[in-house]
Design a protein around this motif. Structure first.
Motif, mmCIF file in Angstrom:
data_model
loop_
_atom_site.group_PDB
_atom_site.id
_atom_site.type_symbol
_atom_site.label_atom_id
_atom_site.label_comp_id
_atom_site.label_asym_id
_atom_site.label_seq_id
_atom_site.Cartn_x
_atom_site.Cartn_y
_atom_site.Cartn_z
ATOM 1 N N ARG A 37 32.712 77.608 42.991
ATOM 2 C CA ARG A 37 33.832 76.808 43.489
ATOM 3 C C ARG A 37 33.639 75.349 43.092
ATOM 4 N N GLN A 38 34.745 74.721 42.804
ATOM 5 C CA GLN A 38 34.705 73.284 42.546
ATOM 6 C C GLN A 38 35.888 72.615 43.211
ATOM 7 N N LYS A 42 34.069 66.817 43.327
ATOM 8 C CA LYS A 42 32.784 67.335 43.799
ATOM 9 C C LYS A 42 32.143 68.214 42.734
ATOM 10 N N GLU A 43 30.871 68.463 42.905
ATOM 11 C CA GLU A 43 30.148 69.270 41.930
ATOM 12 C C GLU A 43 30.463 70.756 42.107
ATOM 13 N N ARG A 44 30.110 71.503 41.104
ATOM 14 C CA ARG A 44 30.264 72.946 41.181
ATOM 15 C C ARG A 44 29.268 73.517 42.177
ATOM 16 N N GLY A 90 39.230 74.835 47.092
ATOM 17 C CA GLY A 90 38.765 74.451 45.765
ATOM 18 C C GLY A 90 39.265 75.412 44.715
ATOM 19 N N TYR A 92 38.328 78.280 42.264
ATOM 20 C CA TYR A 92 37.308 79.332 42.178
ATOM 21 C C TYR A 92 37.294 79.912 40.769
ATOM 22 N N TYR A 93 36.111 79.927 40.191
ATOM 23 C CA TYR A 93 35.955 80.411 38.826
ATOM 24 C C TYR A 93 35.113 81.682 38.807
ATOM 25 N N THR A 107 27.087 79.265 38.461
ATOM 26 C CA THR A 107 27.565 78.012 37.869
ATOM 27 C C THR A 107 27.114 77.856 36.425
#
Length: 122
Positions: A37-38, A42-44, A90, A92-93, A107
């Motif tokens: 999530r990012q 903010k960071e991953r 966020g 979502y990947y 990540t």
């Protein structure tokens, strides 16, 4: 290799969503896959990962709320998200690796989809 997420959307706190990730292009369906999530600015953050042997690992803040699974016949990765909170908001990947075991967090896996937006209102 292609990964395509679906199932994102807007939900109120306490609600549920299920993300799906359709995978194509790999020669084997047993591999390491995951979600991260990012949020804007903010960071991953890794959410969850699953190895080819079914071993799973979750971030502390989603443990017992989220469940990662895979349909190896359809080659679809899922993320069931329950009891959502605003902090889960966020992009979502879906990510994947050709390796059977997960040697890296989600990540850092080399293949990634375009992302699915999740918005949780409190």
């Amino acid at each position: 290799v292609q990964l395509k997420e679906s199932g994102g959307g807007s939900v109120q706190a306490g609600g549920s969503l299920r993300l799906s990730c359709t995978v194509s292009g790999f020669t084997s369906t047993s591999r390491c896959m995951g979600w991260f999530r990012q949020a804007p600015g903010k960071e991953r953050l890794e959410v969850a990962r699953i190895g080819g042997d079914g071993t799973t690992r979750y971030a502390d803040d989603v443990q017992n709320r989220f469940a990662i699974s895979v349909d190896i016949f359809k080659d679809i990765l899922y993320l069931q998200m329950d009891n959502l909170s605003a902090e889960d908001t966020g992009m979502y990947y879906c990510t994947a690796d050709e390796h059977y075991h997960c040697f890296r967090p989600s990540t850092d896996l080399p293949f990634r989809g375009q992302g699915a937006q999740v918005a949780v209102s409190s």
